[in-house]
Design a protein around this motif. Sequence first.
Motif, PDB file in Angstrom:
ATOM      1  N   LYS A 100      -0.595 -45.847 -24.457  1.00 48.95           N
ATOM      2  CA  LYS A 100       0.664 -46.116 -23.755  1.00 48.95           C
ATOM      3  C   LYS A 100       1.738 -45.102 -24.170  1.00 48.95           C
ATOM      4  O   LYS A 100       2.463 -44.568 -23.330  1.00 48.95           O
ATOM      5  N   ILE A 101       1.814 -44.820 -25.472  1.00 50.41           N
ATOM      6  CA  ILE A 101       2.789 -43.849 -25.981  1.00 50.41           C
ATOM      7  C   ILE A 101       2.477 -42.461 -25.423  1.00 50.41           C
ATOM      8  O   ILE A 101       3.366 -41.740 -24.965  1.00 50.41           O
ATOM      9  N   ALA A 102       1.201 -42.062 -25.445  1.00 48.67           N
ATOM     10  CA  ALA A 102       0.807 -40.744 -24.945  1.00 48.67           C
ATOM     11  C   ALA A 102       1.128 -40.599 -23.463  1.00 48.67           C
ATOM     12  O   ALA A 102       1.639 -39.566 -23.028  1.00 48.67           O
ATOM     13  N   LYS A 103       0.849 -41.621 -22.672  1.00 45.23           N
ATOM     14  CA  LYS A 103       1.131 -41.558 -21.231  1.00 45.23           C
ATOM     15  C   LYS A 103       2.626 -41.426 -20.971  1.00 45.23           C
ATOM     16  O   LYS A 103       3.049 -40.670 -20.099  1.00 45.23           O
ATOM     17  N   ALA A 104       3.439 -42.160 -21.727  1.00 42.67           N
ATOM     18  CA  ALA A 104       4.892 -42.067 -21.566  1.00 42.67           C
ATOM     19  C   ALA A 104       5.380 -40.655 -21.898  1.00 42.67           C
ATOM     20  O   ALA A 104       6.221 -40.096 -21.188  1.00 42.67           O
ATOM     21  N   LEU A 105       4.835 -40.063 -22.969  1.00 43.86           N
ATOM     22  CA  LEU A 105       5.206 -38.699 -23.332  1.00 43.86           C
ATOM     23  C   LEU A 105       4.782 -37.713 -22.251  1.00 43.86           C
ATOM     24  O   LEU A 105       5.541 -36.816 -21.879  1.00 43.86           O
ATOM     25  N   ASN A 106       3.556 -37.869 -21.752  1.00 49.46           N
ATOM     26  CA  ASN A 106       3.049 -36.953 -20.732  1.00 49.46           C
ATOM     27  C   ASN A 106       3.970 -36.899 -19.525  1.00 49.46           C
ATOM     28  O   ASN A 106       4.149 -35.848 -18.911  1.00 49.46           O
ATOM     29  N   GLU A 107       4.535 -38.032 -19.168  1.00 50.61           N
ATOM     30  CA  GLU A 107       5.367 -38.101 -17.974  1.00 50.61           C
ATOM     31  C   GLU A 107       6.746 -37.468 -18.164  1.00 50.61           C
ATOM     32  O   GLU A 107       7.333 -36.977 -17.218  1.00 50.61           O
ATOM     33  N   ARG A 108       7.281 -37.489 -19.385  1.00 50.12           N
ATOM     34  CA  ARG A 108       8.648 -36.984 -19.550  1.00 50.12           C
ATOM     35  C   ARG A 108       8.745 -35.613 -20.228  1.00 50.12           C
ATOM     36  O   ARG A 108       9.828 -35.028 -20.271  1.00 50.12           O
ATOM     37  N   VAL A 109       7.643 -35.094 -20.751  1.00 51.67           N
ATOM     38  CA  VAL A 109       7.688 -33.779 -21.399  1.00 51.67           C
ATOM     39  C   VAL A 109       7.603 -32.699 -20.324  1.00 51.67           C
ATOM     40  O   VAL A 109       6.678 -32.663 -19.535  1.00 51.67           O
ATOM     41  N   MET A 110       8.591 -31.836 -20.299  1.00 53.18           N
ATOM     42  CA  MET A 110       8.688 -30.763 -19.298  1.00 53.18           C
ATOM     43  C   MET A 110       8.709 -29.421 -20.018  1.00 53.18           C
ATOM     44  O   MET A 110       9.357 -29.274 -21.042  1.00 53.18           O
ATOM     45  N   PHE A 111       7.985 -28.455 -19.491  1.00 49.83           N
ATOM     46  CA  PHE A 111       8.005 -27.095 -20.015  1.00 49.83           C
ATOM     47  C   PHE A 111       8.397 -26.199 -18.860  1.00 49.83           C
ATOM     48  O   PHE A 111       7.571 -25.811 -18.044  1.00 49.83           O
ATOM     49  N   LYS A 112       9.701 -25.933 -18.749  1.00 45.30           N
ATOM     50  CA  LYS A 112      10.160 -25.077 -17.661  1.00 45.30           C
ATOM     51  C   LYS A 112       9.823 -23.625 -17.969  1.00 45.30           C
ATOM     52  O   LYS A 112       9.448 -23.288 -19.094  1.00 45.30           O
ATOM     53  N   ASP A 113       9.934 -22.771 -16.970  1.00 51.39           N
ATOM     54  CA  ASP A 113       9.639 -21.359 -17.171  1.00 51.39           C
ATOM     55  C   ASP A 113      10.762 -20.741 -17.993  1.00 51.39           C
ATOM     56  O   ASP A 113      11.900 -20.661 -17.547  1.00 51.39           O
ATOM     57  N   LEU A 114      10.430 -20.307 -19.196  1.00 45.26           N
ATOM     58  CA  LEU A 114      11.414 -19.741 -20.115  1.00 45.26           C
ATOM     59  C   LEU A 114      11.264 -18.230 -20.270  1.00 45.26           C
ATOM     60  O   LEU A 114      11.836 -17.641 -21.185  1.00 45.26           O
ATOM     61  N   GLY A 115      10.457 -17.614 -19.419  1.00 47.44           N
ATOM     62  CA  GLY A 115      10.257 -16.171 -19.514  1.00 47.44           C
ATOM     63  C   GLY A 115       9.631 -15.789 -20.847  1.00 47.44           C
ATOM     64  O   GLY A 115       8.749 -16.471 -21.357  1.00 47.44           O
ATOM     65  N   ALA A 116      10.127 -14.709 -21.449  1.00 49.40           N
ATOM     66  CA  ALA A 116       9.555 -14.209 -22.706  1.00 49.40           C
ATOM     67  C   ALA A 116       9.683 -15.234 -23.835  1.00 49.40           C
ATOM     68  O   ALA A 116       8.834 -15.288 -24.725  1.00 49.40           O
ATOM     69  N   LYS A 117      10.707 -16.080 -23.810  1.00 48.58           N
ATOM     70  CA  LYS A 117      10.893 -17.082 -24.854  1.00 48.58           C
ATOM     71  C   LYS A 117       9.752 -18.096 -24.865  1.00 48.58           C
ATOM     72  O   LYS A 117       9.415 -18.658 -25.895  1.00 48.58           O
ATOM     73  N   GLY A 118       9.133 -18.336 -23.712  1.00 46.85           N
ATOM     74  CA  GLY A 118       8.076 -19.333 -23.609  1.00 46.85           C
ATOM     75  C   GLY A 118       6.672 -18.796 -23.759  1.00 46.85           C
ATOM     76  O   GLY A 118       5.701 -19.525 -23.579  1.00 46.85           O
TER      77      GLY A 118
END
Length: 115
Positions: free
Chosen positions: A37-55
């Motif tokens: 349940k905890i993992a599913k909640a994290l999966n839904e709200r964790v976002m990795f936007k395009d950060l260019g070279a920083k990412g």
Amino acid sequence: RRALKVQIPDSILQRDEPVKSTEDTFFDKPSDEELDKIAKALNERVMFKDLGAKGEFIDRVARQGQVLYNPIGSVHQSYTKENGAFIFAFWSGVHAHFAEGNFRQKTGIDDLVFD
């Protein structure tokens, strides 16, 4: 490999519900269902936007006898090469995977493996 300049904020990693306590200072081990349940909640709200070279993801090599440390909130992918490895790990039992559409980085990800 790890996106060295990226850290998921604590506010996103906080649990929706507190850990159930049986006494003032001791906690029951979470059940598999609670961890899922905890993992599913994290999966839904964790976002990795395009950060260019920083990412960009950087490969880090750990040789025999060395320690590889990934702090809480780090964005990383662990793997072994031809010879494999014996891994001794301490971790929380919860791993967040990026939900489809939540991983938007375009550069420095050529070697990542996606499920």
